[in-house]
Scaffold this active site. Structure first.
Site, mmCIF file in Angstrom:
data_model
loop_
_atom_site.group_PDB
_atom_site.id
_atom_site.type_symbol
_atom_site.label_atom_id
_atom_site.label_comp_id
_atom_site.label_asym_id
_atom_site.label_seq_id
_atom_site.Cartn_x
_atom_site.Cartn_y
_atom_site.Cartn_z
ATOM 1 N N ASN A 85 30.339 -22.044 -2.569
ATOM 2 C CA ASN A 85 29.478 -21.155 -3.335
ATOM 3 C C ASN A 85 28.505 -20.491 -2.368
ATOM 4 O O ASN A 85 28.002 -21.136 -1.445
ATOM 5 C CB ASN A 85 28.707 -21.938 -4.401
ATOM 6 C CG ASN A 85 29.637 -22.593 -5.422
ATOM 7 O OD1 ASN A 85 30.635 -22.002 -5.815
ATOM 8 N ND2 ASN A 85 29.319 -23.811 -5.818
ATOM 9 N N HIS A 98 27.831 -25.598 2.632
ATOM 10 C CA HIS A 98 28.635 -26.790 2.338
ATOM 11 C C HIS A 98 29.961 -26.387 1.718
ATOM 12 O O HIS A 98 30.068 -25.402 0.992
ATOM 13 C CB HIS A 98 27.885 -27.771 1.432
ATOM 14 C CG HIS A 98 27.294 -27.166 0.200
ATOM 15 N ND1 HIS A 98 26.133 -26.439 0.227
ATOM 16 C CD2 HIS A 98 27.705 -27.179 -1.084
ATOM 17 C CE1 HIS A 98 25.845 -26.026 -0.998
ATOM 18 N NE2 HIS A 98 26.794 -26.457 -1.817
#
Ligand code: 5GP
Length: 109
Positions: A85, A98
């Site tokens: 994201n 991440h």
């Protein structure tokens, strides 16, 4: 500004760590959305995909290869998802790059 993931890297808060090397760290998501839900993060504090520069190619590649190795170690031999994201509109909540490894669900029919 440092995020909560930096505190996990520095062992200031606990996490269920499944893999670590010089460049990256991987730990189980605190709120798993799949039977296997691991976050792979670079140790370098890169806020998001949008902040990457040419010097980060090795780090990003390293994280993806680590994710694939972790998926194999977790027994996800039939497949899995890698999700990143980016930014507010992309649903990113933690401002430290991440890679979500998600697997172990029943495939969609
Ligand atoms: P994002 O929405 O930023 O792509 O995903 C952030 C993820 O980090 C979420 O799935 C959330 O559950 C996870 N997360 C947030 N805080 C912590 C924490 O302190 N420890 C762990 N292990 N995961 C966290």
């Amino acid at each position: 500004m440092s995020s909560i993931f930096k505190k996990i890297i520095d062992r200031e808060i606990p996490a269920d760590i499944v893999y670590e090397d010089d460049l990256c760290l991987a730990f189980r998501d605190i709120n798993p959305k799949a039977p296997v839900h691991v976050l792979v993060i670079p140790k370098k504090e890169i806020p998001s995909l949008a902040d990457l520069n040419d010097d980060d190619e090795t780090i990003v590649g390293h994280c993806v290869v680590a994710l694939a190795k972790i998926a194999a170690a977790e027994g996800l031999h039939d497949g899995y998802n890698m999700i990143v994201n980016c930014g507010e509109a992309g649903g990113q909540e933690v401002p430290h790059l991440h890679f979500h490894l998600m697997g172990g669900r029943q495939p969609k029919s």
